[in-house]
Design an enzyme around this catalytic site. Structure first.
Site, PDB file in Angstrom:
ATOM      1  CB  ALA A  64      -1.201   0.246   1.165  1.00 31.28           C
TER       2      ALA A  64
ATOM      3  N   GLY B 277       5.428   8.381   1.200  1.00 27.32           N
ATOM      4  CA  GLY B 277       6.230   8.092   2.627  1.00 27.32           C
ATOM      5  C   GLY B 277       7.329   7.166   2.507  1.00 27.32           C
ATOM      6  CG  HIS B 278       5.829   3.125   1.890  1.00 20.32           C
ATOM      7  ND1 HIS B 278       4.190   3.323   1.905  1.00 20.32           N
ATOM      8  CD2 HIS B 278       5.886   2.274   3.245  1.00 20.32           C
ATOM      9  CE1 HIS B 278       3.687   2.678   2.782  1.00 20.32           C
ATOM     10  NE2 HIS B 278       4.406   2.066   3.795  1.00 20.32           N
TER      11      HIS B 278
ATOM     12  CD  GLU C 249      13.219  10.820  12.796  1.00 15.32           C
ATOM     13  OE1 GLU C 249      12.661  12.110  12.553  1.00 15.32           O
ATOM     14  OE2 GLU C 249      14.349  11.032  13.003  1.00 15.32           O
ATOM     15  CE  LYS C 250       2.039   8.511  10.063  1.00 13.67           C
ATOM     16  NZ  LYS C 250       1.885   7.034  10.336  1.00 13.67           N
TER      17      LYS C 250
ATOM     18  NE  ARG D 142      -3.293   2.833  10.633  1.00 19.29           N
ATOM     19  CZ  ARG D 142      -3.100   2.600  11.827  1.00 19.29           C
ATOM     20  NH1 ARG D 142      -3.073   3.535  12.694  1.00 19.29           N
ATOM     21  NH2 ARG D 142      -2.439   1.446  11.953  1.00 19.29           N
TER      22      ARG D 142
END
Ligand code: PAF
Length: 283
Positions: free
Chosen positions: A33, A37-38, A149-150, A188
């Site tokens: 998903a 960010g990834h 870091e999230k 999400r």
């Protein structure tokens, strides 16, 4: 990009890579998903290695609610396309039986760091994370691996795991990435309604207001937490799991900010659990 679904196939590729002189292998573990960010993690890792391996494995043992596992949907083809565009060299996407074959019985537990916060609210979650990461490190054989870091507690837990087990992997910290409106990127977020997204922004706005107060000299953890709580309270139905300032190393709550601290927040919007955090360090 080469894709492998079995450990045997991956290890054959690994031997080829190492014998061709490509020395440093960088690893980006994911549960698919994929979002910006990834991809930013994969991009950041480029500067630390010669070849990048990404894994996509929806790890059943880290879901404390089996319904969440069933509901976790990924689009492997789309994720593959994104990784290909990002220039990732190898994708490891095994089936569950490849990682947890019949008779599997070993777990890894990082005791203190996995107890509070997410660990208290999601029993067993971090044992699942630590176990799968230890297995993936053992399969992939990376020289470095990046964690965002999230998920700050997860990042600290992995740093501790690598240090305690003397694993020869350098853990690189990947910056938390925000959308242009300030919302921390997460798979999400796509489950938020338009109104929900507006409410979700109160989380990052609260954190930014706390950062301003810190800049202005505020060092009382309760005051900084209250700033975030007050922002979130503007939601029609505020649901806060926690807002807490912790020491970055131990994750223990602090009352006065000294050294490296982090304000961690988890709130629910539209029934979606959103994590965010902010680092505070003395200049
Ligand atoms: O952060 C995640 O996506 C997962 O917890 C990880 C590190 C890939 C382990 O399954």
């Amino acid at each position: 990009m080469k894709t492998c679904t079995t450990i045997a196939h991956y290890r054959a590729l690994y031997r080829e890579v190492k014998s061709s002189g490509q020395r440093r292998i960088g690893f980006v573990p994911t549960m698919g998903a994929l979002h910006e960010g990834h991809l930013s993690l994969a991009r950041a890792l480029k500067h630390h290695c010669d070849l990048r391996v990404c894994s996509i494995f929806v790890n059943p043992t880290q879901f404390n609610d089996p319904k969440d596992y069933q509901a976790y949907v990924i689009n492997l083809q789309n994720d593959q396309r994104l990784l290909e565009q990002e220039g990732v060299d190898i994708l490891f996407a095994p089936d569950v039986s490849e990682i947890y074959p019949r008779g599997f019985q070993t777990t890894v537990k990082v005791s203190h760091l996995s107890a509070p916060l997410e660990g208290a609210l999601r029993p067993g979650h971090f044992e699942g994370v630590a176990t799968v990461c230890a297995i993936l490190f053992s399969i992939i054989g990376p020289d470095c691996a990046i964690f965002g870091e999230k998920d700050f507690q997860q990042l600290r837990l992995i740093e501790q795991l690598v240090s305690d087990l003397k694993l020869p992997v350098e853990i690189v910290r990947g910056a938390l990435i925000r959308d242009t409106d300030g919302l921390a990127l997460s798979s999400r977020n796509s489950r938020l309604s338009v109104k929900g997204r507006e409410h979700a922004l109160l989380i990052s706005r609260g954190l930014f207001a706390a950062a301003e107060a810190f800049q202005a000299g505020e060092r009382d953890a309760f005051c900084l937490e209250q700033i975030v709580r007050a922002s979130i309270a503007q939601m029609s139905n505020p649901e806060i799991d926690y807002v807490t300032v912790v020491d970055e190393e131990s994750l223990a709550p602090v009352s006065t900010l000294v050294g490296r601290c982090r304000l961690l927040v988890v709130a629910r919007v539209d029934g979606v659990r959103l994590l965010d955090n902010l680092a505070f360090a003395e200049a």
